[in-house]
Design a protein around this motif. Structure first.
Motif, PDB file in Angstrom:
ATOM      1  N   UNK A 215      92.216 -71.414 -55.838  1.00  0.00           N
ATOM      2  CA  UNK A 215      91.691 -70.929 -54.564  1.00  0.00           C
ATOM      3  C   UNK A 215      92.743 -70.103 -53.833  1.00  0.00           C
ATOM      4  N   UNK A 216      93.995 -70.576 -53.858  1.00  0.00           N
ATOM      5  CA  UNK A 216      95.093 -69.842 -53.222  1.00  0.00           C
ATOM      6  C   UNK A 216      95.241 -68.459 -53.822  1.00  0.00           C
ATOM      7  N   UNK A 217      95.140 -68.421 -55.139  1.00  0.00           N
ATOM      8  CA  UNK A 217      95.262 -67.141 -55.836  1.00  0.00           C
ATOM      9  C   UNK A 217      94.240 -66.162 -55.287  1.00  0.00           C
ATOM     10  N   UNK A 218      93.006 -66.659 -55.139  1.00  0.00           N
ATOM     11  CA  UNK A 218      91.946 -65.778 -54.664  1.00  0.00           C
ATOM     12  C   UNK A 218      92.188 -65.350 -53.230  1.00  0.00           C
ATOM     13  N   UNK A 220      94.907 -64.871 -51.863  1.00  0.00           N
ATOM     14  CA  UNK A 220      95.977 -63.879 -51.852  1.00  0.00           C
ATOM     15  C   UNK A 220      95.498 -62.482 -52.221  1.00  0.00           C
ATOM     16  N   UNK A 221      94.182 -62.291 -52.290  1.00  0.00           N
ATOM     17  CA  UNK A 221      93.659 -60.953 -52.558  1.00  0.00           C
ATOM     18  C   UNK A 221      93.533 -60.638 -54.011  1.00  0.00           C
ATOM     19  N   UNK A 222      93.809 -61.631 -54.856  1.00  0.00           N
ATOM     20  CA  UNK A 222      93.672 -61.371 -56.272  1.00  0.00           C
ATOM     21  C   UNK A 222      92.288 -61.773 -56.751  1.00  0.00           C
ATOM     22  N   UNK A 223      91.968 -61.321 -57.940  1.00  0.00           N
ATOM     23  CA  UNK A 223      90.613 -61.493 -58.436  1.00  0.00           C
ATOM     24  C   UNK A 223      90.604 -62.558 -59.521  1.00  0.00           C
ATOM     25  N   UNK A 224      89.624 -63.423 -59.486  1.00  0.00           N
ATOM     26  CA  UNK A 224      89.551 -64.494 -60.477  1.00  0.00           C
ATOM     27  C   UNK A 224      88.199 -64.461 -61.175  1.00  0.00           C
ATOM     28  N   UNK A 225      88.229 -64.544 -62.497  1.00  0.00           N
ATOM     29  CA  UNK A 225      87.002 -64.726 -63.268  1.00  0.00           C
ATOM     30  C   UNK A 225      87.045 -66.123 -63.837  1.00  0.00           C
ATOM     31  N   UNK A 226      85.994 -66.879 -63.611  1.00  0.00           N
ATOM     32  CA  UNK A 226      86.055 -68.295 -63.905  1.00  0.00           C
ATOM     33  C   UNK A 226      84.818 -68.734 -64.664  1.00  0.00           C
ATOM     34  N   UNK A 233      82.678 -77.230 -59.452  1.00  0.00           N
ATOM     35  CA  UNK A 233      83.847 -76.358 -59.345  1.00  0.00           C
ATOM     36  C   UNK A 233      83.427 -74.921 -59.091  1.00  0.00           C
ATOM     37  N   UNK A 234      82.398 -74.480 -59.797  1.00  0.00           N
ATOM     38  CA  UNK A 234      81.915 -73.113 -59.599  1.00  0.00           C
ATOM     39  C   UNK A 234      81.478 -72.924 -58.152  1.00  0.00           C
ATOM     40  N   UNK A 235      80.755 -73.923 -57.668  1.00  0.00           N
ATOM     41  CA  UNK A 235      80.234 -73.839 -56.305  1.00  0.00           C
ATOM     42  C   UNK A 235      81.364 -73.809 -55.276  1.00  0.00           C
ATOM     43  N   UNK A 236      82.379 -74.621 -55.519  1.00  0.00           N
ATOM     44  CA  UNK A 236      83.508 -74.696 -54.594  1.00  0.00           C
ATOM     45  C   UNK A 236      84.292 -73.407 -54.531  1.00  0.00           C
ATOM     46  N   UNK A 237      84.448 -72.805 -55.698  1.00  0.00           N
ATOM     47  CA  UNK A 237      85.474 -71.795 -55.859  1.00  0.00           C
ATOM     48  C   UNK A 237      84.954 -70.371 -55.776  1.00  0.00           C
ATOM     49  N   UNK A 238      83.726 -70.175 -56.290  1.00  0.00           N
ATOM     50  CA  UNK A 238      83.306 -68.812 -56.542  1.00  0.00           C
ATOM     51  C   UNK A 238      82.556 -68.203 -55.373  1.00  0.00           C
ATOM     52  N   UNK A 239      82.716 -66.904 -55.250  1.00  0.00           N
ATOM     53  CA  UNK A 239      81.963 -66.212 -54.210  1.00  0.00           C
ATOM     54  C   UNK A 239      80.687 -65.618 -54.796  1.00  0.00           C
ATOM     55  N   UNK A 240      80.744 -65.159 -56.034  1.00  0.00           N
ATOM     56  CA  UNK A 240      79.523 -64.684 -56.666  1.00  0.00           C
ATOM     57  C   UNK A 240      79.511 -65.155 -58.119  1.00  0.00           C
ATOM     58  N   UNK A 241      78.365 -65.087 -58.713  1.00  0.00           N
ATOM     59  CA  UNK A 241      78.211 -65.700 -60.024  1.00  0.00           C
ATOM     60  C   UNK A 241      77.299 -64.871 -60.924  1.00  0.00           C
ATOM     61  N   UNK A 242      77.674 -64.822 -62.205  1.00  0.00           N
ATOM     62  CA  UNK A 242      76.820 -64.197 -63.210  1.00  0.00           C
ATOM     63  C   UNK A 242      76.211 -65.288 -64.073  1.00  0.00           C
ATOM     64  N   UNK A 243      74.976 -65.083 -64.478  1.00  0.00           N
ATOM     65  CA  UNK A 243      74.379 -66.006 -65.433  1.00  0.00           C
ATOM     66  C   UNK A 243      74.138 -65.240 -66.723  1.00  0.00           C
ATOM     67  N   UNK A 244      74.666 -65.766 -67.811  1.00  0.00           N
ATOM     68  CA  UNK A 244      74.442 -65.153 -69.116  1.00  0.00           C
ATOM     69  C   UNK A 244      73.457 -66.007 -69.897  1.00  0.00           C
ATOM     70  N   UNK A 245      72.600 -65.343 -70.635  1.00  0.00           N
ATOM     71  CA  UNK A 245      71.687 -66.074 -71.492  1.00  0.00           C
ATOM     72  C   UNK A 245      71.482 -65.264 -72.762  1.00  0.00           C
TER      73      UNK A 245
END
Lengths: 428, 288
Positions: A215-218, A220-226, A233-245
């Protein structure tokens, strides 16, 4: 749109299935000869004219598409979650983004230094000490010696292993090992951080710490792919989400919407053909032909939220001239560790089947599955007059995902418990 | 106007990942950025080799020593193969120590992809760092073994044997570099092909052994009939071994033309290796 730091355009990834054999060399030469003449590779599913080949090309072709036409942008400071069922293409996407493998078609453009964490402790050598491994692992992840030296104390601090830093890591407990490995990765300072399912390791407290660090990393203006199966965890951390199928990008948007969409729409192939193949035993007078798992609305799915109901349909057929009597049907939920977590038998449940038709379908309804979120294997058996007719040890996999069992929005950490039981708390 | 904008944006991307393209997509400069990693790999391999052994680095000495003794007995005493009038021990040791360096480089780099699949599958760093670090690690081993050779050399020299160093000794670093390049080039070439066709792994094992017998390690060039000597010009290692022997012991067939030919072959093999390797490193994870 200058703040786009990752742009993925029309990404395809093709894999070849099957084993390498003498046929491979033949096909390699065939593909190579086609390329030399400037023709299309007859063994590839991707044509160069932006059109997918018809179904006839898929039959007998040992190639599959792990990613199909994936396009998206990631903005600076985003924490992008990527979710999807096993085999949906998440890991393939991350592998391409972290340059472990090249796409078959399409491009990825990125701005800034990229660090990927597809595994903790990549390159750790068991004979080397903690200190040496910090340097080695750091260098593999792209840090220079000087950078590591600068952050060394911080890393050791974060991992909480000051006392053991000069001990070979083979003497470490698995917890210490993971802590040290994550600590190194957490102190990379990339502009773009790519993280796969690495938080599934370590104890609860450390997991929290790691999430906090990410979370700190994010911030700090950096970008995270998770990428994660851990929806909390996804809900806590992410601002947007992709769903792959099945290799395609099927949903992209706000995290809550994406998770909702995922549970509602990403209907899996919760059915398995059992006509042949499977490891099985029994006299074969009755054989299972298909197993299907459905939710209470009879929609076929293979992932059930914790606490939701589940119906297991078993199709069977009998050998010619055999009519089954005194039938006992059994279903078992087996954990990944091989533990039979729950068993269901119509005889034990006092609902005997005295006579069955030669071909038919049996249904086992479980009103609520209170098992902890994890993967399970279903084992099934059928016997007549006490003799086992068919027993399929690993009929299919099903997963229990997180569900709000206690209506509190809280769950125990995965692995800390096997079952959730309804209960009450009172004081007097 | 729009085109201009797009071009501006194009230039801002620091990294563009696409499908594997041309044959010459080689980024050797990356190797320099990751020099710390190469150093750490060398350290890892060196330390891990003698970790939990009693004799430790002494093992590096025992191997050539015993091979020399065995060769001296079998090829020298029993088969009575001539050694150009040189003390047998020295003759064989010069050959073995030199050959070992090349053979180790080739053997160990030839399964780079297969034996590092677990690391390569998880994180990107220039894959060439691994084979390059192997070649450097082997250089340390070579240095230790070379000291042993020099000790024997001094011993025989003081005993009054007919050996002398020639000015060609100054060429040693260049010859080492050439062997490193040859071993590396061939090793990564094979390693790139073994990702798909594992058969090659078995070929390398005994291929290197057979190659040694096709190289003047246990026999001198002078024992080869004149009409077959041209065959040895095709073996880049033959000229190197003969030159090393001539440089340090003062006897043997020094052929500058063969040496030049060997150098040419080395350059070609190294280039082919690097190009194939760079091409393979992008997709080998799918086949390994």
């Amino acid at each position: 749109m200058s703040d786009v730091v990752i742009r993925v355009e029309n990404l395809y990834k093709e894999y070849r299935l099957g084993t390498i054999s003498h046929g491979t060399l033949h096909r390699d030469l065939q593909s190579w000869w086609a390329r030399v003449r400037g023709k299309e590779d007859p063994n590839s599913l991707i044509s160069h004219h932006d059109r997918l080949p018809g179904p006839e090309a898929f039959a007998d072709n040992p190639h599959i598409l792990a990613l199909t036409d994936v396009t998206f942008d990631v903005h600076q400071g985003d924490v992008l979650g990527i979710i999807g069922r096993n085999g949906a293409g998440k890991s393939t996407l991350l592998k391409i983004l972290s340059e472990v493998t090249a796409p078959t078609k399409g491009t990825v453009k990125m701005k800034g230094r990229v660090a990927s964490l597809l595994e903790v402790g990549t390159g750790f050598h068991s004979e080397l000490t903690g200190r040496e491994n910090v340097y080695l692992n750091g260098a593999i992840l792209g840090m220079t010696k000087r950078e590591i030296t600068r952050k060394f104390d911080e890393i050791v601090d974060f991992a909480e292993i000051e006392k053991f830093i000069d001990t070979p890591v083979k003497r470490y407990s698995s917890g210490m090992y993971v802590r040290l490995a994550f600590a190194v990765a957490a102190h990379l300072e990339p502009e773009i951080l790519i993280v796969d399912e690495v938080l599934a390791v370590g104890d609860a407290q450390f997991q929290k710490k790691c999430l906090g660090k990410m979370g700190d990393v994010a911030k700090g203006g950096r970008t995270v792919l998770f990428v994660s199966h851990n929806m909390a965890a996804v809900q806590n951390l992410c601002s947007s989400t992709l769903v792959l199928s099945n290799g395609s990008l099927v949903f992209s948007g706000k995290v809550d919407k994406a998770i909702e969409w995922y549970f509602q729409n990403d209907i899996g192939q919760g059915t398995m053909d059992l006509h042949d193949g499977k490891e099985r035993s029994g006299n074969g007078l009755v054989r299972f032909t298909k197993i299907t798992t459905c939710n209470m609305r009879n929609e076929i799915i293979d992932s059930f939220p914790l606490g939701q109901g589940c119906k297991i349909y078993l199709d069977y057929e009998c050998a010619k001239g055999f009519s089954p009597h005194n039938v006992e049907v059994g279903v078992a939920f087996i954990s990944v560790l091989g533990l039979k977590v729950a068993m269901f038998s119509n005889v034990v449940a006092n609902q005997p089947f005295h006579d069955l038709s030669p071909v038919g379908r049996i249904c086992c309804t479980i009103p609520s599955v209170p098992l902890t979120h994890s993967e399970y294997v279903l084992g099934i058996s059928i016997s007549c007059n006490g003799e086992t007719c068919d027993w399929v040890d690993k009929a299919m996999r099903i997963s229990i995902s997180e569900g709000d069992f206690y209506k509190s929005g809280r769950l125990y950490y995965p692995g800390s418990t096997l079952v959730y039981l309804p209960h009450n708390w009172t004081t007097s | 106007m729009k085109i201009g904008d797009e071009m501006l944006e194009q230039e801002q991307w620091t990294k563009v990942i696409g499908p594997r393209s041309g044959w010459f997509d080689v980024h050797l400069s990356d190797l320099w950025h990751f020099r710390d990693l190469i150093g750490l790999f060398v350290k890892r391999d060196f330390v891990a080799f003698y970790q939990q052994t009693i004799l430790g680095p002494l093992w590096f000495l025992l191997q050539p020593l015993f091979t020399t003794i065995v060769f001296t007995i079998i090829f020298g005493r029993i088969a009575r193969i001539p050694t150009d009038g040189l003390p047998r021990m020295l003759f064989y040791m010069a050959g073995i120590v030199t050959w070992n360096y090349f053979a180790d480089c080739l053997n160990k780099t030839s399964d780079t992809f297969v034996s590092n699949a677990s690391i390569f599958g998880k994180v990107f760093f220039p894959r060439l760092t691994v084979p390059v670090s192997i070649v450097i690690t082997n250089l340390i081993t070579f240095a230790i073994q070379f000291v042993l050779f020099l000790a024997f050399w001094a011993f025989f020299y003081l005993k009054g044997s007919d050996i002398r160093m020639t000015p060609w000794v100054l060429l040693t670093p260049a010859l080492l570099l050439q062997m490193a390049a040859l071993g590396l080039g061939l090793g990564i070439l094979i390693s790139s092909m073994t990702t798909k066709y594992r058969d090659l792994r078995f070929v390398v094992g005994f291929g290197v052994q057979l190659w040694m017998y096709a190289t003047p390690v246990v026999y001198p060039m002078s024992s080869i009939p004149e009409k077959w000597q041209w065959l040895f010009a095709l073996n880049p290692m033959a000229a190197i071994i003969e030159t090393v022997r001539y440089a340090f012991l003062g006897a043997g067939a020094l052929r500058p033309f063969h040496l030049a030919l060997s150098l040419g072959m080395t350059v070609v093999i190294l280039l082919a290796g690097i190009i194939t390797f760079s091409r393979m490193e992008k997709t080998f994870m799918d086949t390994v």
